[in-house]
Each structure stands twice: as C-alpha cells, then as structure tokens.
Scaffold this active site. Sequence first.
Site, PDB file in Angstrom:
ATOM      1  N   GLU A  15      47.768 112.404  30.505  1.00 35.25           N
ATOM      2  CA  GLU A  15      46.610 112.694  29.961  1.00 35.25           C
ATOM      3  C   GLU A  15      45.546 112.720  31.264  1.00 35.25           C
ATOM      4  O   GLU A  15      45.406 111.957  31.776  1.00 35.25           O
ATOM      5  CB  GLU A  15      46.247 111.440  28.953  1.00 35.25           C
TER       6      GLU A  15
ATOM      7  N   CYS B 282      37.537 111.963  29.822  1.00 38.31           N
ATOM      8  CA  CYS B 282      38.139 113.050  30.051  1.00 38.31           C
ATOM      9  C   CYS B 282      37.801 114.088  29.053  1.00 38.31           C
ATOM     10  O   CYS B 282      38.038 115.366  29.280  1.00 38.31           O
ATOM     11  CB  CYS B 282      39.737 112.802  29.957  1.00 38.31           C
TER      12      CYS B 282
END
Length: 539
Positions: A260, A294
């Site tokens: 990720e 993110c």
Amino acid sequence: MDSCLQRLGLSALNGGAFDGAWSGNGDVVESISPINGQVIARVKQADAGDCERGIARAQEAFLKWRVTPAPVRGETVRRLGNAFRVHKADLGRLVTLEMGKILAEGEGEVQEMIDICDFAVGLSRQLHGLTIASERPNHRLMEQWHPLGIIGVITAFNFPVAVWSWNAALAAVCGDSVIWKPSSHTPLCAIAVTRIAEQVCRETGVDPAIFTLLCGSVEDVGSRMVEDRRLPLISATGSCAMGHKLAQQVHARLGRTLLELGGNNAVIVTPSADLELAVRAIFFGAVGTAGQRCTSTRRVIVHESVADALRERLVRAYHDLRIGDPLDPATLMGPLINRQAVATMIHAIRRLKREGGTVLSGGKILHSDIATVLAIEHLADEGGPFLPEDDELLREDAFPGGCYVTPCLASVTAGLSVVREETFAPILYLMKYRDFNEALAMHNDVPQGLSSAIFTNDFREAELFLSAVGSDCGIANVNAGTSGAEIGGAFGGEKDTGGGRESGSDAWKNYMRRQTNTINYGKDMPLAQGIHFGEDPAK
C-alpha cells in the site's frame, strides 16, 4: 496525558519488543509529539537478537494457531474488538498525541480497528473454497484455503493502529501469526495495542506471540523481516520508493508482498456537479489528517465553466479553517508529523512556483520564530534529500509550538513535474479542463493509482469514469471524495501504489495458501485431457 498512558499500560520507559514477553535490547528512542515537540515517553527498541527471537516465537505460535478451528480463532478476535471498544477513547487520544491528527480522526481510526475485528469474526466462519466440475468420471475437484504462516506487517506513521488491524485481524482468523514493525514515529501506539492484544490472548488461553511486536530500525528489524523466508508475506505501507526496494528484496526469495504505497488522488468536477457537495468532499480530502493520508485529495480537475465558482468556495473554506491543537474539539487540522515534512512541503511549493503555478491560499509555517522559518525555507530551497548534518535543524523539539502549517491551495496547468509526484502534505492543485476525455487523460497521467472521484449528475460521465477506459485507480467514487474508505471494500491501488488489497471483500485470501484437490472415488485411473499412457487407446 499521564493518566491516558497509564490506563494503556505505558510508562516513561517502555520495552519495544514483544514475543510473549516484553523486552528491548536496542537503542532507546524518544516518542515526540508533533503537537508541541515534547517527549511523550521513551522506548527500548528491538535489536537483531530480539528480532530473531521474535520470528522464532511467532513461528512456534503459528504452528499451534493454524490447527485451532477458525471459529475459535474468531472468538479471540471478537474479544480483541471488544477490548478496543473499552479503550477507544484512550487509544484515540494516544493516536492524536503521537501522530497529530485531530481527536475525531484519532477515535475514528480506533473505530476502524473495532469494525475490522467485527468483519473478521464473521469471516472466521466463511473461509470457503470451491467445488469444481471434473472432466473425469468418478472424480471430484475442489479447492481449499490453509493458513499461510507468519505475516510481516510494516506500517506508516499516518495510520499508526488501523493498518495493523486490517492485516492482523484477518490474518488471525486465517490461522496466521503476525509480526508488526511500526513506524519509528509512533511506537507508543503500537505498544499500547499490543498490550491489549496480549491481555486478550492470555484470557483466551492463546499464545500471545501470534501478535508479536518489534519496534526497531530498518537494519535491525525491517531488513531482517523482509529477507527472512519464514515470513511468506510482507504487508507494507509507505512511499513508492520504499515499496520498489522492498518488493525486489522479498520477490528475490520468491516471497509475497502486499503493498500500500503512495497516492496522487484526483477529483474531477464536471459542469453538472453539485458544487457544495464537491467542496465539502475536496476540503476534507485535502486538509484531513493535514494532508497525510495516502487517499488525501491532491488534484482537482475542474471544468472551465465552473472553475471560478469552485475556486472561490475553496478559498473561503481554506480561509476559515481552524488550525491548532488537535486535542481541541474545535480544531479541524493539526500539525504535520515533523520538521522534515514541513521542509518537504515548502520545497514542493517553491517548485510549483518555479514551474509556473500560482499559490491561491496558504502554504506558510505557523507558530515558529523567524529564524526557524528562514532555516526551514533555506533547507527546502536546497531541494533535498535531507542529510545527516541537517538533523539538528530537523529535530522536532527544536520547533517551538509544534509542526503547524497553513494548507496550500494552488492553481496549476496539467503536466507540471511537481504535480505528478506525491507530496505528503496539505497541498491541493487546481487545474482546468474543457473536454471530458481530456479530464480523464489528465486524471490518469500520474504514476500512482490509489483513489479517485468524480462529481457529476450526468449518468454517462459517471459510468464512463467507472468503466475500463475511465479511472485507472483501485478506488473510484461518484459524488463522494477520495478519502474515507469503508472497511467492507478491498482497499488498495494500481501502478506505483503497489497493487495490494487489504481490509474487506476477499482480501482475506492474501493471508492464506490455496490448495487444489482431486479426489478419485472410482476404480479406474483416467487422465485429464483424454491422455492415454501405457495402454491401448482403443480400449
């Protein structure tokens, strides 16, 4: 603060290694709050010996845990979720103290832990395979899923507890043990969570080494986990550069990765969009967690017919934003994690100006003396990377009042190099488009592919955005922002974001090994594909 730490089992000096017993034979590090630059507590990190013992103990725990029935494993995770409920307020406060996100977001992150535990409990009775039609008579073809092994989990500072839970709750019901290397910026959050998990394991008679913790350096812990064949899967959250390096190391030993990595998330605003709805989503996406998600909104691609109206609304929202102590319920944006993050932000703003962009609002350092501001801006002008001799300048406790900035809203044209990169800070780029296909091309013209959104009331635009020729991201939303994913859907992205999927849907399959089985319940031995071997084909 002291009472919060005490209720979570923390003290002035804490062991940072847990493998069923607490230890820590490495360097002592300070956990410094970005709120005020003050030391919260100290941690004795794991050294290489602690790492080896931790891996060995996690392997030992796995061998027992994998033969525990999955619904029984689910009961331990159910109790873990309930324990997080009990400690939600204190854990949320600790997340805010150590990471700097506002209190509502800190408690929201703990709620994610609770939710994923609930999800995993139901999953513990649904780890099902398939029965498949066989081409051979008197044969059954099926697949089943088995526990994988030790799952290495490497997390970033911005979600210091939730990302661990996405992995650990699912891995636990799947029959795996977990080794957690948290960010060096947020070790206390990891220690507090592990102490809660330890207590739950002891109450249920489970080896607590299924939730092993190793707070330590890249050299003593991170690299050893990545290179160790006893860890078949490494799940890592961080920058794209970190992911590229880690993937090469893990795949060199034919291990698996669940990555990720960075996001450069965009919102397309069309002529038919509900602008008030779009502004609320963009505003939260851009300044929530001080732009350190993110999934933070970093680019807005707006049709020229509504660009002025959208810009005016955003400028007003930025002007009215309440910035300050994240423990104050009235605050909407807290500090950046440290001075290096501040310098990186200032450097990106200088770059966008040099490349022809215009700052519409913000982009300033707050709560600091002029000498510190000038020193940070000088370092930003140097362009990085930051060197060891810069440590004194970047030391958090040398920053009076914490690492606060005003979020930057900027007008740019498509294709600027700074726009194609992810700056992990509250910088939002506005750019215009004329044709919808042009907007899609601008949207996809970045290396990252995590989250995306469109605001439109045009059914065809919405469907095109979600189609195979639309958004190239792992997450694509209509009339909802880029940030704030629910745990029920698989979370992750494409391209340089790494391709990993965590949390909901069928992400549980990452933590298991698939096995295909053929059962012959007849008296003959027919081969697949009609092959005859060592006998007369005419028979």
